[in-house]
Design a protein around this motif. Structure first.
Motif, PDB file in Angstrom:
ATOM      1  N   LEU A  26      12.413  32.641  21.227  1.00  0.00           N
ATOM      2  CA  LEU A  26      11.821  33.832  21.840  1.00  0.00           C
ATOM      3  C   LEU A  26      10.304  33.771  21.815  1.00  0.00           C
ATOM      4  O   LEU A  26       9.643  34.129  22.796  1.00  0.00           O
ATOM      5  N   GLU A  27       9.735  33.319  20.702  1.00  0.00           N
ATOM      6  CA  GLU A  27       8.277  33.238  20.595  1.00  0.00           C
ATOM      7  C   GLU A  27       7.708  32.193  21.554  1.00  0.00           C
ATOM      8  O   GLU A  27       6.623  32.385  22.095  1.00  0.00           O
ATOM      9  N   GLU A  28       8.437  31.102  21.796  1.00  0.00           N
ATOM     10  CA  GLU A  28       8.008  30.115  22.790  1.00  0.00           C
ATOM     11  C   GLU A  28       7.928  30.744  24.177  1.00  0.00           C
ATOM     12  O   GLU A  28       7.096  30.359  25.000  1.00  0.00           O
ATOM     13  N   ALA A  29       8.790  31.719  24.427  1.00  0.00           N
ATOM     14  CA  ALA A  29       8.813  32.422  25.706  1.00  0.00           C
ATOM     15  C   ALA A  29       7.881  33.639  25.693  1.00  0.00           C
ATOM     16  O   ALA A  29       7.905  34.443  26.617  1.00  0.00           O
ATOM     17  N   HIS A  30       7.081  33.749  24.633  1.00  0.00           N
ATOM     18  CA  HIS A  30       6.134  34.864  24.452  1.00  0.00           C
ATOM     19  C   HIS A  30       6.837  36.212  24.363  1.00  0.00           C
ATOM     20  O   HIS A  30       6.352  37.216  24.876  1.00  0.00           O
ATOM     21  N   ILE A  31       8.007  36.210  23.733  1.00  0.00           N
ATOM     22  CA  ILE A  31       8.762  37.438  23.489  1.00  0.00           C
ATOM     23  C   ILE A  31       8.761  37.672  21.993  1.00  0.00           C
ATOM     24  O   ILE A  31       9.402  36.936  21.242  1.00  0.00           O
ATOM     25  N   LYS A  32       8.018  38.658  21.536  1.00  0.00           N
ATOM     26  CA  LYS A  32       7.878  38.932  20.102  1.00  0.00           C
ATOM     27  C   LYS A  32       8.820  40.066  19.712  1.00  0.00           C
ATOM     28  O   LYS A  32       8.410  41.138  19.300  1.00  0.00           O
ATOM     29  N   LEU A  33      10.115  39.825  19.875  1.00  0.00           N
ATOM     30  CA  LEU A  33      11.124  40.839  19.580  1.00  0.00           C
ATOM     31  C   LEU A  33      11.148  41.202  18.101  1.00  0.00           C
ATOM     32  O   LEU A  33      11.424  42.342  17.743  1.00  0.00           O
ATOM     33  N   SER A  34      10.816  40.245  17.237  1.00  0.00           N
ATOM     34  CA  SER A  34      10.851  40.514  15.795  1.00  0.00           C
ATOM     35  C   SER A  34       9.816  41.552  15.367  1.00  0.00           C
ATOM     36  O   SER A  34       9.911  42.096  14.280  1.00  0.00           O
ATOM     37  N   SER A  35       8.841  41.857  16.228  1.00  0.00           N
ATOM     38  CA  SER A  35       7.885  42.908  15.889  1.00  0.00           C
ATOM     39  C   SER A  35       8.439  44.291  16.236  1.00  0.00           C
ATOM     40  O   SER A  35       7.883  45.304  15.819  1.00  0.00           O
ATOM     41  N   LEU A  36       9.551  44.328  16.981  1.00  0.00           N
ATOM     42  CA  LEU A  36      10.176  45.594  17.355  1.00  0.00           C
ATOM     43  C   LEU A  36      11.398  45.935  16.522  1.00  0.00           C
ATOM     44  O   LEU A  36      11.717  47.107  16.350  1.00  0.00           O
ATOM     45  N   VAL A  37      12.095  44.919  16.054  1.00  0.00           N
ATOM     46  CA  VAL A  37      13.345  45.133  15.311  1.00  0.00           C
ATOM     47  C   VAL A  37      13.310  44.353  13.997  1.00  0.00           C
ATOM     48  O   VAL A  37      12.633  43.333  13.889  1.00  0.00           O
ATOM     49  N   ASP A  39      16.159  43.170  12.590  1.00  0.00           N
ATOM     50  CA  ASP A  39      17.277  42.227  12.607  1.00  0.00           C
ATOM     51  C   ASP A  39      17.472  41.703  14.033  1.00  0.00           C
ATOM     52  O   ASP A  39      17.914  42.448  14.913  1.00  0.00           O
ATOM     53  N   LEU A  40      17.118  40.444  14.258  1.00  0.00           N
ATOM     54  CA  LEU A  40      17.235  39.862  15.599  1.00  0.00           C
ATOM     55  C   LEU A  40      18.681  39.774  16.079  1.00  0.00           C
ATOM     56  O   LEU A  40      18.929  39.607  17.269  1.00  0.00           O
ATOM     57  N   LEU A  41      19.626  39.869  15.170  1.00  0.00           N
ATOM     58  CA  LEU A  41      21.029  39.804  15.556  1.00  0.00           C
ATOM     59  C   LEU A  41      21.698  41.174  15.490  1.00  0.00           C
ATOM     60  O   LEU A  41      22.916  41.273  15.621  1.00  0.00           O
ATOM     61  N   GLY A  42      20.888  42.213  15.294  1.00  0.00           N
ATOM     62  CA  GLY A  42      21.422  43.574  15.220  1.00  0.00           C
ATOM     63  C   GLY A  42      21.749  44.133  16.594  1.00  0.00           C
ATOM     64  O   GLY A  42      21.439  43.542  17.634  1.00  0.00           O
ATOM     65  N   VAL A  43      22.345  45.296  16.601  1.00  0.00           N
ATOM     66  CA  VAL A  43      22.792  45.928  17.840  1.00  0.00           C
ATOM     67  C   VAL A  43      21.625  46.193  18.788  1.00  0.00           C
ATOM     68  O   VAL A  43      21.690  45.867  19.969  1.00  0.00           O
ATOM     69  N   SER A  44      20.546  46.775  18.284  1.00  0.00           N
ATOM     70  CA  SER A  44      19.404  47.090  19.154  1.00  0.00           C
ATOM     71  C   SER A  44      18.796  45.837  19.761  1.00  0.00           C
ATOM     72  O   SER A  44      18.498  45.804  20.956  1.00  0.00           O
ATOM     73  N   ALA A  45      18.619  44.815  18.956  1.00  0.00           N
ATOM     74  CA  ALA A  45      18.034  43.571  19.453  1.00  0.00           C
ATOM     75  C   ALA A  45      18.937  42.934  20.501  1.00  0.00           C
ATOM     76  O   ALA A  45      18.461  42.441  21.532  1.00  0.00           O
ATOM     77  N   ARG A  46      20.235  42.966  20.268  1.00  0.00           N
ATOM     78  CA  ARG A  46      21.170  42.387  21.242  1.00  0.00           C
ATOM     79  C   ARG A  46      21.125  43.157  22.561  1.00  0.00           C
ATOM     80  O   ARG A  46      21.208  42.567  23.637  1.00  0.00           O
ATOM     81  N   ARG A  47      20.991  44.477  22.480  1.00  0.00           N
ATOM     82  CA  ARG A  47      20.897  45.274  23.709  1.00  0.00           C
ATOM     83  C   ARG A  47      19.613  44.932  24.463  1.00  0.00           C
ATOM     84  O   ARG A  47      19.611  44.835  25.690  1.00  0.00           O
ATOM     85  N   MET A  48      18.521  44.777  23.735  1.00  0.00           N
ATOM     86  CA  MET A  48      17.254  44.430  24.365  1.00  0.00           C
ATOM     87  C   MET A  48      17.332  43.043  25.010  1.00  0.00           C
ATOM     88  O   MET A  48      16.843  42.842  26.131  1.00  0.00           O
ATOM     89  N   LEU A  49      17.933  42.087  24.308  1.00  0.00           N
ATOM     90  CA  LEU A  49      18.081  40.741  24.862  1.00  0.00           C
ATOM     91  C   LEU A  49      18.967  40.747  26.101  1.00  0.00           C
ATOM     92  O   LEU A  49      18.694  40.048  27.071  1.00  0.00           O
ATOM     93  N   LYS A  50      20.008  41.569  26.081  1.00  0.00           N
ATOM     94  CA  LYS A  50      20.876  41.674  27.257  1.00  0.00           C
ATOM     95  C   LYS A  50      20.102  42.253  28.431  1.00  0.00           C
ATOM     96  O   LYS A  50      20.238  41.777  29.568  1.00  0.00           O
ATOM     97  N   ALA A  51      19.275  43.274  28.180  1.00  0.00           N
ATOM     98  CA  ALA A  51      18.468  43.861  29.255  1.00  0.00           C
ATOM     99  C   ALA A  51      17.532  42.807  29.843  1.00  0.00           C
ATOM    100  O   ALA A  51      17.377  42.713  31.066  1.00  0.00           O
TER     101      ALA A  51
END
Length: 64
Positions: A26-37, A39-51
């Motif tokens: 994700l960081e290689e793709a300039h997506i810093k999801l870990s600053s928002l959640v 748990d990268l494998l949690g429900v919210s993170a999975r919903r964001m990744l699906k979006a």
């Protein structure tokens, strides 16, 4: 015996090397999801990744 109402996390989805690989990808793709959640494998993170995978680029429209 497992509780039918409990959400079981498969062994492969538990934190570890897979989580680190996902974060690095994700960081290689300039997506810093870990600053928002937390748990990268949690429900919210999975919903964001699906979006993102569905083409939604506006974070305000991502599910919580």
């Amino acid at each position: 015996m497992a509780n039918d109402n409990a959400q079981e996390v498969p062994v492969a989805a538990r934190p570890g090397a897979d989580t680190q690989q996902l974060e690095a990808l994700l960081e290689e793709a300039h997506i810093k999801l870990s600053s928002l959640v937390s748990d990268l494998l949690g429900v919210s993170a999975r919903r964001m990744l699906k979006a993102l995978a569905d083409g939604e680029t506006n974070p305000q429209l991502w599910p919580p």
